[in-house]
Write a protein that holds these residues in place. Structure first.
Motif, PDB file in Angstrom:
ATOM      1  N   ASN A 143      26.517 -12.330 -54.819  1.00  0.00           N
ATOM      2  CA  ASN A 143      26.429 -11.118 -54.234  1.00  0.00           C
ATOM      3  C   ASN A 143      26.448 -10.869 -52.583  1.00  0.00           C
ATOM      4  OD1 ASN A 143      23.915 -10.702 -53.639  1.00  0.00           O
ATOM      5  ND2 ASN A 143      23.540 -10.389 -55.655  1.00  0.00           N
ATOM      6  N   GLU A 144      26.814  -9.655 -52.100  1.00  0.00           N
ATOM      7  CA  GLU A 144      26.707  -9.465 -50.791  1.00  0.00           C
ATOM      8  C   GLU A 144      25.357  -9.952 -50.114  1.00  0.00           C
ATOM      9  OE1 GLU A 144      27.301  -5.611 -47.728  1.00  0.00           O
ATOM     10  OE2 GLU A 144      28.297  -5.700 -49.557  1.00  0.00           O
ATOM     11  N   GLU A 145      24.163  -9.154 -50.818  1.00  0.00           N
ATOM     12  CA  GLU A 145      23.050  -9.501 -50.413  1.00  0.00           C
ATOM     13  C   GLU A 145      22.724 -11.203 -50.089  1.00  0.00           C
ATOM     14  OE1 GLU A 145      21.025  -7.291 -48.718  1.00  0.00           O
ATOM     15  OE2 GLU A 145      22.490  -6.238 -49.186  1.00  0.00           O
ATOM     16  N   GLU A 146      22.957 -11.763 -51.322  1.00  0.00           N
ATOM     17  CA  GLU A 146      22.648 -13.299 -51.357  1.00  0.00           C
ATOM     18  C   GLU A 146      23.480 -13.931 -50.389  1.00  0.00           C
ATOM     19  OE1 GLU A 146      21.857 -13.865 -56.274  1.00  0.00           O
ATOM     20  OE2 GLU A 146      24.030 -13.963 -55.302  1.00  0.00           O
ATOM     21  N   PHE A 147      24.818 -13.400 -49.945  1.00  0.00           N
ATOM     22  CA  PHE A 147      25.452 -14.140 -49.064  1.00  0.00           C
ATOM     23  C   PHE A 147      24.876 -14.024 -47.748  1.00  0.00           C
ATOM     24  CE2 PHE A 147      29.326 -15.320 -46.490  1.00  0.00           C
ATOM     25  CZ  PHE A 147      29.688 -16.533 -47.112  1.00  0.00           C
ATOM     26  N   LYS A 148      24.469 -12.758 -47.347  1.00  0.00           N
ATOM     27  CA  LYS A 148      23.759 -12.259 -46.072  1.00  0.00           C
ATOM     28  C   LYS A 148      22.699 -13.400 -45.828  1.00  0.00           C
ATOM     29  CE  LYS A 148      25.210  -7.546 -45.314  1.00  0.00           C
ATOM     30  NZ  LYS A 148      24.584  -6.151 -45.301  1.00  0.00           N
ATOM     31  N   LEU A 149      21.856 -13.625 -46.866  1.00  0.00           N
ATOM     32  CA  LEU A 149      20.615 -14.305 -46.771  1.00  0.00           C
ATOM     33  C   LEU A 149      21.131 -15.794 -46.494  1.00  0.00           C
ATOM     34  CD1 LEU A 149      17.637 -14.653 -47.114  1.00  0.00           C
ATOM     35  CD2 LEU A 149      17.956 -15.183 -49.680  1.00  0.00           C
ATOM     36  N   LEU A 150      22.111 -16.179 -47.179  1.00  0.00           N
ATOM     37  CA  LEU A 150      22.491 -17.562 -46.754  1.00  0.00           C
ATOM     38  C   LEU A 150      22.979 -17.740 -45.393  1.00  0.00           C
ATOM     39  CD1 LEU A 150      24.344 -18.301 -50.173  1.00  0.00           C
ATOM     40  CD2 LEU A 150      22.446 -19.484 -49.530  1.00  0.00           C
ATOM     41  N   GLN A 151      23.543 -16.780 -45.032  1.00  0.00           N
ATOM     42  CA  GLN A 151      24.077 -16.826 -43.688  1.00  0.00           C
ATOM     43  C   GLN A 151      22.863 -16.839 -42.641  1.00  0.00           C
ATOM     44  OE1 GLN A 151      26.347 -12.893 -43.545  1.00  0.00           O
ATOM     45  NE2 GLN A 151      28.156 -14.332 -42.757  1.00  0.00           N
ATOM     46  N   SER A 152      21.896 -15.958 -43.023  1.00  0.00           N
ATOM     47  CA  SER A 152      20.432 -16.167 -42.219  1.00  0.00           C
ATOM     48  C   SER A 152      20.020 -17.507 -42.185  1.00  0.00           C
ATOM     49  CB  SER A 152      19.780 -15.048 -42.567  1.00  0.00           C
ATOM     50  OG  SER A 152      20.066 -13.678 -42.467  1.00  0.00           O
ATOM     51  N   ILE A 153      19.963 -18.146 -43.272  1.00  0.00           N
ATOM     52  CA  ILE A 153      19.509 -19.519 -43.307  1.00  0.00           C
ATOM     53  C   ILE A 153      20.238 -20.404 -42.613  1.00  0.00           C
ATOM     54  CG2 ILE A 153      19.093 -21.448 -45.242  1.00  0.00           C
ATOM     55  CD1 ILE A 153      18.296 -19.142 -47.345  1.00  0.00           C
ATOM     56  N   ALA A 154      21.652 -20.351 -42.741  1.00  0.00           N
ATOM     57  CA  ALA A 154      22.430 -21.279 -42.078  1.00  0.00           C
ATOM     58  C   ALA A 154      22.142 -21.031 -40.497  1.00  0.00           C
ATOM     59  CB  ALA A 154      23.705 -20.951 -42.463  1.00  0.00           C
ATOM     60  N   TYR A 155      21.991 -20.225 -39.955  1.00  0.00           N
ATOM     61  CA  TYR A 155      21.836 -19.898 -38.366  1.00  0.00           C
ATOM     62  C   TYR A 155      20.476 -20.430 -37.878  1.00  0.00           C
ATOM     63  CZ  TYR A 155      26.386 -17.551 -38.117  1.00  0.00           C
ATOM     64  OH  TYR A 155      27.600 -16.959 -38.014  1.00  0.00           O
ATOM     65  N   LEU A 179      18.094 -26.593 -47.998  1.00  0.00           N
ATOM     66  CA  LEU A 179      18.449 -25.402 -48.237  1.00  0.00           C
ATOM     67  C   LEU A 179      19.574 -24.957 -47.123  1.00  0.00           C
ATOM     68  CD1 LEU A 179      18.394 -22.575 -49.699  1.00  0.00           C
ATOM     69  CD2 LEU A 179      16.006 -22.107 -48.072  1.00  0.00           C
ATOM     70  N   ARG A 180      19.097 -25.305 -45.930  1.00  0.00           N
ATOM     71  CA  ARG A 180      20.022 -24.901 -44.852  1.00  0.00           C
ATOM     72  C   ARG A 180      21.330 -25.649 -45.094  1.00  0.00           C
ATOM     73  NH1 ARG A 180      19.816 -26.141 -38.385  1.00  0.00           N
ATOM     74  NH2 ARG A 180      21.277 -24.235 -37.852  1.00  0.00           N
ATOM     75  N   LEU A 181      21.436 -26.971 -45.425  1.00  0.00           N
ATOM     76  CA  LEU A 181      22.710 -27.453 -45.671  1.00  0.00           C
ATOM     77  C   LEU A 181      23.459 -27.000 -46.744  1.00  0.00           C
ATOM     78  CD1 LEU A 181      24.705 -29.884 -44.930  1.00  0.00           C
ATOM     79  CD2 LEU A 181      23.587 -31.230 -46.384  1.00  0.00           C
ATOM     80  N   GLN A 182      22.906 -26.464 -47.804  1.00  0.00           N
ATOM     81  CA  GLN A 182      23.300 -25.824 -49.034  1.00  0.00           C
ATOM     82  C   GLN A 182      24.136 -24.583 -48.570  1.00  0.00           C
ATOM     83  OE1 GLN A 182      20.083 -25.716 -51.287  1.00  0.00           O
ATOM     84  NE2 GLN A 182      20.785 -26.934 -52.966  1.00  0.00           N
ATOM     85  N   ALA A 183      23.459 -23.826 -47.611  1.00  0.00           N
ATOM     86  CA  ALA A 183      23.816 -22.573 -47.045  1.00  0.00           C
ATOM     87  C   ALA A 183      24.939 -22.708 -46.189  1.00  0.00           C
ATOM     88  CB  ALA A 183      22.458 -21.802 -46.254  1.00  0.00           C
ATOM     89  N   LEU A 184      24.964 -23.619 -45.307  1.00  0.00           N
ATOM     90  CA  LEU A 184      26.077 -23.919 -44.411  1.00  0.00           C
ATOM     91  C   LEU A 184      27.389 -24.244 -45.366  1.00  0.00           C
ATOM     92  CD1 LEU A 184      24.356 -26.226 -41.848  1.00  0.00           C
ATOM     93  CD2 LEU A 184      25.236 -24.039 -41.452  1.00  0.00           C
ATOM     94  N   VAL A 185      27.206 -25.062 -46.230  1.00  0.00           N
ATOM     95  CA  VAL A 185      28.134 -25.292 -47.183  1.00  0.00           C
ATOM     96  C   VAL A 185      28.993 -23.809 -47.861  1.00  0.00           C
ATOM     97  CG1 VAL A 185      29.222 -26.524 -49.353  1.00  0.00           C
ATOM     98  CG2 VAL A 185      27.709 -27.621 -47.757  1.00  0.00           C
ATOM     99  N   ALA A 186      28.035 -23.128 -48.372  1.00  0.00           N
ATOM    100  CA  ALA A 186      28.382 -22.014 -48.874  1.00  0.00           C
ATOM    101  C   ALA A 186      29.221 -21.167 -47.866  1.00  0.00           C
ATOM    102  CB  ALA A 186      27.145 -21.124 -49.570  1.00  0.00           C
ATOM    103  N   MET A 187      28.651 -21.091 -46.413  1.00  0.00           N
ATOM    104  CA  MET A 187      29.407 -20.319 -45.633  1.00  0.00           C
ATOM    105  C   MET A 187      30.801 -20.584 -45.382  1.00  0.00           C
ATOM    106  SD  MET A 187      26.541 -19.085 -42.781  1.00  0.00           S
ATOM    107  CE  MET A 187      27.929 -18.276 -41.753  1.00  0.00           C
ATOM    108  N   LEU A 188      30.940 -22.142 -45.320  1.00  0.00           N
ATOM    109  CA  LEU A 188      32.246 -22.619 -44.985  1.00  0.00           C
ATOM    110  C   LEU A 188      33.314 -22.335 -46.216  1.00  0.00           C
ATOM    111  CD1 LEU A 188      31.071 -26.284 -43.825  1.00  0.00           C
ATOM    112  CD2 LEU A 188      32.193 -24.431 -42.412  1.00  0.00           C
ATOM    113  N   LEU A 189      32.464 -22.405 -47.232  1.00  0.00           N
ATOM    114  CA  LEU A 189      33.465 -22.103 -48.404  1.00  0.00           C
ATOM    115  C   LEU A 189      33.873 -20.505 -48.726  1.00  0.00           C
ATOM    116  CD1 LEU A 189      32.042 -24.600 -51.310  1.00  0.00           C
ATOM    117  CD2 LEU A 189      33.930 -24.699 -49.899  1.00  0.00           C
ATOM    118  N   GLY A 190      32.996 -19.692 -48.264  1.00  0.00           N
ATOM    119  CA  GLY A 190      33.060 -18.509 -48.022  1.00  0.00           C
ATOM    120  C   GLY A 190      34.319 -18.057 -46.857  1.00  0.00           C
ATOM    121  N   TYR A 191      34.235 -18.733 -45.851  1.00  0.00           N
ATOM    122  CA  TYR A 191      35.181 -18.728 -44.886  1.00  0.00           C
ATOM    123  C   TYR A 191      36.628 -19.050 -45.453  1.00  0.00           C
ATOM    124  CZ  TYR A 191      31.893 -17.520 -40.960  1.00  0.00           C
ATOM    125  OH  TYR A 191      30.909 -17.212 -40.165  1.00  0.00           O
ATOM    126  N   ASN A 192      36.359 -20.050 -46.134  1.00  0.00           N
ATOM    127  CA  ASN A 192      37.925 -20.571 -46.738  1.00  0.00           C
ATOM    128  C   ASN A 192      38.482 -19.438 -47.867  1.00  0.00           C
ATOM    129  OD1 ASN A 192      37.790 -22.475 -45.063  1.00  0.00           O
ATOM    130  ND2 ASN A 192      36.949 -23.885 -46.331  1.00  0.00           N
TER     131      ASN A 192
END
Length: 222
Positions: free
Chosen positions: A143-155, A195-208
């Protein structure tokens, strides 16, 4: 493990170690004869930069007796002495190695029990498990909140950095991260790199996949 099998295993790994150090193994289990009588056996003969080395391989720690043996064997074939082992049995062995100018190469306590093929299998299994651990969460929908959290973790480079940049307390962040556990994410801040690597992959797939919520963090910020 039987002593003979263990010794064979150590010699195989010793050869790999020598090759990594730039040596070329030119002969194995060389028998040294005097007047057609076997007087010694050298585990390995190796060459490097035009010099020949007599190599003794020990599964355990090297003793004073072992050092005398490798030194004597090397003299018999006019080579330089090397011993490969787990370490020194005592201080006397360490001092004798220096006095006799015996080069000592150390094996890992773990590696001596494994065949090279076993090491390859272990690495393959470990990498496979890691890839599954990284990719499995991506099967879920965020969901939107989870994705925002993952973005924060990735950065953020680590958990304290996440606390600082988000302005959220460490306790609350732990609770938020723990909520991702059901979707396969690492929930222990001590394993933040995973966790950060998982978040980075989630972001990349999200961008795609298309548009996604903008991060509330500035990725260029300190």
């Amino acid at each position: 493990m039987k002593p003979k099998l263990r010794g064979v295993t150590v010699e195989k790994i010793a050869k790999l170690l020598l090759e990594e150090e730039g040596f070329t193994v030119i002969e194995e289990r060389k028998r040294v004869k005097r007047n057609n009588i076997d007087v010694a056996e050298i585990d390995l003969l190796a060459e490097k930069n035009g010099e020949v080395y007599a190599v003794e391989v020990k599964a355990g720690r090297v003793s004073v007796t072992d050092l005398r043996q490798v030194y004597t064997n090397a003299k018999l074939v006019e080579a330089r002495p090397i011993i490969i082992c787990r370490g020194y049995a005592d201080k006397a062995a360490e001092e004798l190695a220096k006095a006799l100018n015996v080069e000592v190469l150390f094996l890992s306590d773990y590696l001596i029990f494994l065949e090279p093929e076993e090491l390859v299998n272990i690495v393959e299994r470990t990498l496979t498990k890691l890839l599954i651990r990284i990719l499995e969460p991506q099967l879920h929908v965020f969901n939107e909140e989870e994705f925002k959290l993952l973005q924060s973790i990735a950065y953020c480079k680590d958990f304290p950095d996440l606390v600082r940049k988000t302005g959220i307390s460490a306790r609350e962040l732990r609770e938020l991260i723990n909520s991702l556990k059901l979707k396969g994410f690492e929930n222990d801040p001590k394993n933040y790199d995973i966790l950060r690597l998982q978040a980075l992959v989630a972001m990349l797939l999200g961008y795609n996949k298309g548009p996604h919520p903008a991060s509330e963090l500035d990725p260029k910020g300190d």
